[in-house]
Scaffold this motif. Structure first.
Motif, PDB file in Angstrom:
ATOM      1  N   ASP A   1       0.697  -1.380   0.095  1.00 25.88           N
ATOM      2  CA  ASP A   1       0.036  -0.027   0.101  1.00 25.88           C
ATOM      3  C   ASP A   1       0.821   1.443  -0.108  1.00 25.88           C
ATOM      4  OD1 ASP A   1      -2.110  -1.569   0.149  1.00 25.88           O
ATOM      5  OD2 ASP A   1      -2.508  -1.478   2.308  1.00 25.88           O
ATOM      6  N   GLU A   2       1.817   1.457   0.850  1.00 17.30           N
ATOM      7  CA  GLU A   2       2.880   2.531   0.695  1.00 17.30           C
ATOM      8  C   GLU A   2       3.897   2.442  -0.568  1.00 17.30           C
ATOM      9  OE1 GLU A   2       1.667   4.571   2.833  1.00 17.30           O
ATOM     10  OE2 GLU A   2       0.449   3.179   3.815  1.00 17.30           O
ATOM     11  N   LEU A   3       4.512   1.472  -0.538  1.00 20.01           N
ATOM     12  CA  LEU A   3       5.481   1.401  -1.612  1.00 20.01           C
ATOM     13  C   LEU A   3       5.063   0.950  -2.992  1.00 20.01           C
ATOM     14  CD1 LEU A   3       8.289   0.088   0.722  1.00 20.01           C
ATOM     15  CD2 LEU A   3       7.934   2.301  -0.091  1.00 20.01           C
ATOM     16  N   ARG A   4       3.966   0.326  -3.011  1.00 22.01           N
ATOM     17  CA  ARG A   4       3.343  -0.059  -4.383  1.00 22.01           C
ATOM     18  C   ARG A   4       4.107  -1.244  -4.953  1.00 22.01           C
ATOM     19  NH1 ARG A   4      -0.987   3.799  -5.774  1.00 22.01           N
ATOM     20  NH2 ARG A   4      -1.548   4.622  -3.531  1.00 22.01           N
ATOM     21  N   LEU A   5       4.735  -2.068  -4.040  1.00 19.41           N
ATOM     22  CA  LEU A   5       5.279  -3.220  -4.313  1.00 19.41           C
ATOM     23  C   LEU A   5       4.313  -4.362  -4.283  1.00 19.41           C
ATOM     24  CD1 LEU A   5       8.983  -2.574  -3.042  1.00 19.41           C
ATOM     25  CD2 LEU A   5       8.277  -2.690  -5.330  1.00 19.41           C
ATOM     26  N   THR A   6       3.446  -4.655  -5.209  1.00 20.78           N
ATOM     27  CA  THR A   6       2.400  -5.427  -4.945  1.00 20.78           C
ATOM     28  C   THR A   6       2.676  -6.952  -5.504  1.00 20.78           C
ATOM     29  OG1 THR A   6       1.289  -4.755  -7.183  1.00 20.78           O
ATOM     30  CG2 THR A   6       0.423  -3.691  -5.172  1.00 20.78           C
TER      31      THR A   6
ATOM     32  N   LYS B   1      -1.141  -7.944 -12.372  1.00 20.25           N
ATOM     33  CA  LYS B   1      -1.895  -7.205 -11.383  1.00 20.25           C
ATOM     34  C   LYS B   1      -3.172  -8.198 -11.128  1.00 20.25           C
ATOM     35  CE  LYS B   1      -0.226  -3.204 -10.819  1.00 20.25           C
ATOM     36  NZ  LYS B   1       1.070  -3.913 -10.365  1.00 20.25           N
ATOM     37  N   PHE B   2      -3.312  -8.672  -9.998  1.00 22.43           N
ATOM     38  CA  PHE B   2      -4.371  -9.518  -9.596  1.00 22.43           C
ATOM     39  C   PHE B   2      -5.439  -8.623  -8.896  1.00 22.43           C
ATOM     40  CE2 PHE B   2      -0.973 -12.378  -9.727  1.00 22.43           C
ATOM     41  CZ  PHE B   2      -1.606 -13.564 -10.248  1.00 22.43           C
ATOM     42  N   GLY B   3      -6.537  -8.991  -8.478  1.00 21.37           N
ATOM     43  CA  GLY B   3      -7.668  -8.373  -7.915  1.00 21.37           C
ATOM     44  C   GLY B   3      -7.455  -7.267  -6.937  1.00 21.37           C
ATOM     45  N   ALA B   4      -6.514  -7.526  -6.133  1.00 16.93           N
ATOM     46  CA  ALA B   4      -6.292  -6.655  -4.806  1.00 16.93           C
ATOM     47  C   ALA B   4      -4.936  -5.680  -5.305  1.00 16.93           C
ATOM     48  CB  ALA B   4      -6.052  -7.258  -3.757  1.00 16.93           C
TER      49      ALA B   4
ATOM     50  N   GLY C   1      -6.354 -15.246  -9.196  1.00 18.20           N
ATOM     51  CA  GLY C   1      -5.374 -16.376  -8.302  1.00 18.20           C
ATOM     52  C   GLY C   1      -6.389 -17.473  -7.753  1.00 18.20           C
ATOM     53  N   GLY C   2      -6.412 -18.369  -8.868  1.00 22.21           N
ATOM     54  CA  GLY C   2      -7.372 -19.495  -8.512  1.00 22.21           C
ATOM     55  C   GLY C   2      -8.916 -19.187  -8.475  1.00 22.21           C
ATOM     56  N   GLY C   3      -9.578 -20.262  -8.941  1.00 18.27           N
ATOM     57  CA  GLY C   3     -11.004 -19.874  -8.750  1.00 18.27           C
ATOM     58  C   GLY C   3     -11.718 -21.412  -8.598  1.00 18.27           C
TER      59      GLY C   3
END
Lengths: 158, 288, 755
Positions: free
Chosen positions: A31-36, C29-32, C261-263
């Protein structure tokens, strides 16, 4: 609620951030560093999708406070490739189809890298137990275990 | 919203002062593998978190009179790489290493495993079997206590306000001694013990057991130290009759509950099985 | 269409998946993972009670909290008519869907949503949830399916009068409907039998346990248009459901499927998606809502738990003369368990003259079930395959030979209706019997089990577009979210059809505004149905390329062929021209008619049924009841495998889920009806150290209705494992376990009781 100022190193780069005391390292990364790339599968240390290394230790970033990163060296999946060259484990996972949905993959790769750093020639059983904290629901683990062992063999030969 | 603060004192004195001043509203953070889950689930709402990992003596492992003093914040991963402890107290090391995943091992501490007060804590039966003594620092200075005297019930300890467990002393042991810890879990990893059994024993040259300590976990509100279990082993060569007595002593001591992890009947039966199996491993280790 | 018999260039190989790089670097990029400027955090308040009237909800304090931008309850959800619509293999009722996303008057299970907030931070949203006051009147609850069917059970829905019974009952009950399937005369069949075995079984509800929690990001505009980003198996389905729930025109809602990520079936309905949209509409800002793991277990669908009874009669030579079953499936809090497919699949693998199956769809105070891999089939087939094994043992017959003797083959009338076309069940049995695993020696306390499984596989609506880029590479878009590598199979089929390099095809999953309707990823339909759309669109491109070449050469299109990625003159009479590559034709596209693209939309019919046969070795610890899986082999007829490694992966993953279902997975409730194991710590899916390698044998009996012979693969492999493991345990200890999971306490109790 005073935020905490933290100076740390992430993937070799100096990083400063502000976090709330209860924020976990995973919250900070995402959330802060956007390393998702580090994923939240459970937030209770049971799935391993948020695995990072702190110093030479593999940990769940959901079970570490952001504030604890002060002065540490942290590595995440975003730092695993060397420029435009994938790490051999990343490459092997692609070649051997060792991922399906891919949500557990960052954590598995970080964990596998930590294993090979400690044990360049693990047995199947050692790989399975080392990765027992990285849940995967898609693959049945078969291709993951094979990819780690095949990569270890390649790296020993190199 | 609660105004949580985070402190990371560099000395024990400072940590004790912070803890005592917080009057029960502070939580000690070592590995955080239990604490952060409780925080996340809203089970606890402390005003302060005191991170004790920057206190040097809590993260050290030192040899002492042939035994080892292990800091309360030492992680499983660090202990598992310590050749001296592995050789001297393999049962303690294996018990500690059974806690959680590799990731959990990177953080989890023996002090935390003890002070969390879970009846199912894996390291605790092994520490009790090892006759480990912990050093406790508090507002009134330091004291020592046997590990079996710390946990008083689920989530409850005998630590007074402001007290912190500093380290554990695993004493030097006679030749021909061995220890072992076994637990039962439904999977091969990632579960909480349904039953745990830690055993430490010493044999004479003829293979007769001269000293033993038997401890069980997850079968009562606290870990149990079994006098009858030790008596079953002492004076025997761990033959069939002794094993049966140990099995019976273990079953007799259990006061378990039925919960999502196991039934009363199951826990009682498996306690006997694990006690026997752990005794045999400890025997093999004692025989070298 | 006929099956193309020539040797393939790409089909059946295992190229690196085109989306792979992003998935090994954390870039995917996943859901969250989506963050929008000004985005709020959405959170849901859930019932702590299994069954309770909601007397009132006071949201005033939450609304007054600084940082809270919207609070919603069922008062914000429009009431819908009870209307059933097809949802893949299952059915869906819009009124129930509305009541499931936000409890209306009554909370029906622990975890049922009762309110939701959107706030400027997660901490404020949490604080706001604490400030919402819900006045509950707790009601008696019922968790067990058979207890729910009793006359004096607490009734969940006052307007539920069992369907499928004449005359229609006048008293409300928890039985939504009864299903009957009958062929021949079972009484006459059993009269002919030399041996009849009957058994009762129980299975626990098990969760799909995808690693990625549900997540949605919604953004409403002032003009009533909205965008939604979410992890789903079907974004067109999400669009339809959300538009209905929010009273929107479908055109006003654009849904983008994130990486998923899986369903495994669990992401085929909506939970957070409409809630996030409602919050965004009310707050006027984007809202992201993500479930915690606890919420995933408590509030999203597991599959049914069930009570079953099966009776099978055989003659001494092993001919099955009659099969009968009674199946009671939990639907959770709202009607709609997979009882129909469960009943249809029960005896489907076998050629039996007399079959009778009765099914019950039963509501209980649990979260509403969702599809889970071959919905319904694993439960009924576990029971039947266990009984078949018992019969084999009683007859002293090899269990594979018993199955071979009765196996459904081409032309067999399936008990559920149709006549089978070309199927490969017997081929899987033969391959299993010949596998070295089947004859390997066993040690003490070890046993081997075998069981089979059947699934229809489905087709349905799919769309694809192909755009030829200026350099001759291809952009391929489909509407099928890629759960397990389907982009790779789509690229393979396009490359194969066009005779080009697979790396020249870049497949994407396009949003709902970018191509035609595509039904969700499920039922093992994507490689089959969406694959057909891809092949169709690619063939259109080939035709277009021939036309462009014809124009370039100034000859008739009939005089141009497309072969090995080249436009060529059809023969000497057509003229002497240098073949043109895709790149050549793309470069000149503007001179020959403009950009080259195609689209195909179709409703794929003729899905080829799939069968699998599994072999498992176990070792049972006689003192603790622990069961270790030593070796596992899964044989399956997949039709033609398109991407071989991902086909193997589907089989391995399905088998592993089935092993979890067999040994340790279950929903555990406390006496108040609250879920007691809503975490990965105590909901025990297999970990890496629990499993051996899972060997796969892909049998390829081509499906004649698909250009490359595809049947589908994802569903079948979860069906055989439960019976395979049970049969192996029986072989090891001589005790038939009939209740899942076969957890250590249950196995030890059986050992102690000797039965």
């Amino acid at each position: 609620m005073a935020k905490i100022h933290v100076t740390t190193t992430i993937n070799g780069e100096p990083v400063e951030f502000l976090c709330e005391p209860q924020q976990t390292m995973l919250d900070v990364l995402r959330d802060e560093l956007r390393l998702t790339g580090s994923k939240e599968g459970c937030a209770t240390g049971d799935c391993g999708a948020c695995s990072v290394t702190v110093g030479d230790r593999l940990v769940c970033s959901c079970l570490m406070l952001g504030a604890e990163a002060e002065g540490q060296e942290i590595e995440t999946i975003e730092g695993m490739a060397d420029g435009d060259t994938l790490h051999p484990l990343q490459q092997k996972f692609l070649e051997e189809a060792a991922l399906q949905c891919g949500i557990c993959t960052p954590g598995v790769l970080i964990a596998a890298k930590a294993l090979l750093a400690k044990n360049p020639d693990p047995s199947e059983s050692e790989v399975r137990y080392w990765l027992a904290g990285n849940l995967c629901r898609c693959t049945g683990y078969d291709k993951i275990i094979r990819a780690v062992m095949d990569c270890a063999a390649d790296m020993r030969g190199a | 919203m609660n105004a949580l603060t985070y402190e990371s004192p560099g000395s024990l004195d400072e940590a004790v002062k912070l803890l005592a001043a917080a009057k029960g509203n502070a939580k000690v953070l070592a590995g955080g593998t239990d604490l952060l889950v409780q925080l996340r689930m809203g089970m606890i709402k402390p005003a302060m978190i005191i991170d004790i990992k920057k206190i040097p003596e809590l993260t050290a492992i030192n040899e002492e009179n042939g035994g080892y003093r292990v800091g309360a914040s030492v992680s499983g991963a660090v202990l598992g790489e310590h050749d001296g402890m592995k050789a001297a107290w393999p049962g303690v090391v294996e018990a500690f290493e059974l806690i959680g995943s590799t990731q959990i091992q990177g953080r989890a501490s023996m002090g935390g495993n003890l002070c969390n007060g879970s009846p199912a804590a894996d390291a605790v039966p092994a520490m009790i079997a090892a006759d480990a003594v912990c050093t406790i620092a508090g507002p009134n200075g330091r004291r020592e206590a046997k590990v079996e005297d710390i946990v008083t019930g689920p989530g409850q300890t005998s630590l007074a306000n402001g007290e912190i467990v500093v380290d554990f002393l695993f004493p030097a042991r006679p030749a021909r001694s061995g220890d072992a810890y076994l637990r039962f879990i439904p999977r091969t990893e990632m579960d909480i013990a349904v039953v745990g059994a830690g055993i430490s024993l010493t044999l004479d040259d003829a293979g007769v057991c001269t000293d033993a300590r038997v401890a069980l976990g997850a079968v009562a509100p606290t870990q149990l130290l079994l006098q009858d279990g030790a008596a079953a082993l002492i004076g025997s060569k761990l033959d069939g009759a002794a094993m049966e007595k140990l099995d019976a002593a273990a079953r007799a001591a259990c006061r378990p509950i039925t919960d999502k992890r196991g039934t009363i009947e199951y826990r009682i039966k498996v306690a006997g099985v694990l006690a026997r199996r752990a005794a045999k491993i400890a025997q093999q280790r004692a025989e070298g | 269409m006929t099956v193309e018999s020539k040797k393939y260039k790409w089909v059946g190989t295992s190229p690196v998946r085109p989306d792979g790089n992003d998935k090994v670097t954390g870039r995917a990029k996943f859901g969250a993972d989506l963050m929008l400027p000004g985005m709020l955090t959405g959170k849901v308040l859930r019932s702590p009670h299994a069954h309770a009237n909601i007397k009132s909800i006071d949201t005033s304090k939450a609304e007054a909290l600084p940082g809270v931008k919207a609070v919603i309850t069922s008062a914000d959800v429009a009431e819908l008519e009870s209307e059933w619509v097809p949802a893949g293999e299952l059915q869906l009722n819009f009124r129930d869907l509305a009541h499931n996303i936000m409890a209306n008057g009554k909370a029906l299970y622990d975890g049922h949503a009762v309110a939701a907030v959107a706030a400027t931070s997660a901490a404020i949203a949490d604080a706001a949830l604490d400030l919402i006051k819900v006045d509950y009147e707790v009601l008696p609850h019922v968790i067990d399916v058979e207890e729910a069917m009793e006359a004096d059970a607490p009734v969940l829905h006052a307007d539920m009068f069992t369907d499928g019974v004449t005359p229609k009952p006048t008293k409300a009950s928890n039985i939504f409907k009864e299903v009957d399937i009958a062929v021949g005369d079972v009484e006459a069949g059993f009269a002919k039998a030399d041996l009849v075995v009957e058994r009762s079984f129980k299975t626990a509800p098990v969760h799909q346990a995808y690693l990625e929690p549900h997540a949605a990001v919604a953004s409403f505009s002032e003009d009533g248009q909205a965008e939604l980003w979410c992890c789903t198996q079907g974004h067109f389905v999400v669009r339809a459901y959300c538009a209905k729930l929010l009273g929107m025109d479908i055109a006003d809602l654009r849904v983008t499927a994130s990486e998923i990520g899986g369903g495994f079936g669990g992401k085929t309905t909506v939970y957070l998606e409409p809630v996030a949209l409602m919050l965004s509409r009310k707050a006027g800002k984007p809202v992201r809502a993500v479930m915690t793991r606890d919420e995933v277990f408590r509030a999203s669908g597991p599959t049914s738990g069930a009570a079953s009874w099966v009776k099978v009669g055989v003659t001494n030579d092993g001919t099955i003369v009659a099969g009968e079953a009674i199946l009671k499936y939990q639907a959770g809090a709202f009607a709609g368990s997979p009882i129909q497919p469960g009943c249809m699949c029960a005896f489907a693998p076998y050629d039996i003259e007399n079959v009778k199956v009765k099914g019950y769809d039963v509501v209980t105070n649990r979260s509403k079930v969702a599809a889970y891999r071959a919905p319904g089939a694993p439960i009924s087939e576990h029971a039947v395959e266990s009984v078949i094994d018992e019969i084999a043992k009683k007859l002293g017959m090899d269990p594979i030979e018993l199955r071979e003797k009765n196996a459904a083959r081409e032309g067999t009338n399936a008990a559920y209706g149709p006549k089978f076309g070309v199927i490969g069940f017997a081929d899987t049995l033969a391959a299993a019997k010949a596998h070295p695993h089947y004859s390997a020696p066993l040690g003490p306390n070890q046993g081997r089990g075998v069981a089979s499984g059947f699934w229809f596989n489905i087709g349905g609506s799919s769309s694809a577009t192909v755009n030829v880029n200026e350099d001759g590479t291809l952009a391929l878009a489909t509407g099928s979210p890629d759960i397990g590598g389907s982009r790779a199979s789509m690229a393979i089929m396009a490359a194969e059809t066009l005779g080009i390099e697979v790396t020249d095809v870049r497949p994407i999953v396009a949003d709902t505004a970018s191509l035609g309707y595509t039904f969700l990823t499920g039922g093992s339909r994507v490689t089959f149905a969406t694959g057909m759309a891809v092949i169709e669109a690619s063939k259109k491109i080939a035709l277009e390329l021939r036309e462009r070449a014809a124009k370039t050469w100034d000859i008739s299109v009939d005089a141009v062929i497309w072969e090995d990625g080249l436009a060529k003159p059809a023969g000497a009479n057509a003229g002497d021209f240098e073949p043109l590559t895709l790149a050549d034709l793309a470069a000149k596209a503007n001179q020959t008619g403009g950009p080259i693209s195609s689209a195909a939309s179709l409703n794929a019919e003729g899905a080829g049924p799939g069968f699998g046969t599994h072999i498992c070795d176990v070792e049972v610890d006689p003192e603790t009841g622990a069961v270790k899986v030593l070796r596992y082999t899964a044989v399956q007829d997949c039709g033609q495998a398109i991407h071989k490694a991902y086909v193997e992966g589907q089989i391995q993953g399905g088998a592993a889920q089935g092993i979890g279902w067999a040994l340790n997975e279950e929903y555990i409730y406390d006496e108040k009806g609250r879920l007691d194991n809503a975490s990965f710590l105590d909901y025990r899916i297999p970990v890496a150290s629990d499993l051996p390698m899972i060997d796969t044998v892909i049998v390829e009996v081509a499906n004649p209705t698909h250009p490359y012979g595809v049947r589908g693969v994802g569903e079948v492999p979860i069906i055989p494992p439960m019976a395979t493991v049970a049969n192996a345990i029986d072989s090891a200890i001589g005790i038939r376990l009939t209740e899942l999971p076969m957890s250590p306490p249950r196995v030890l109790a059986a050992l102690d009781n000797g039965s």
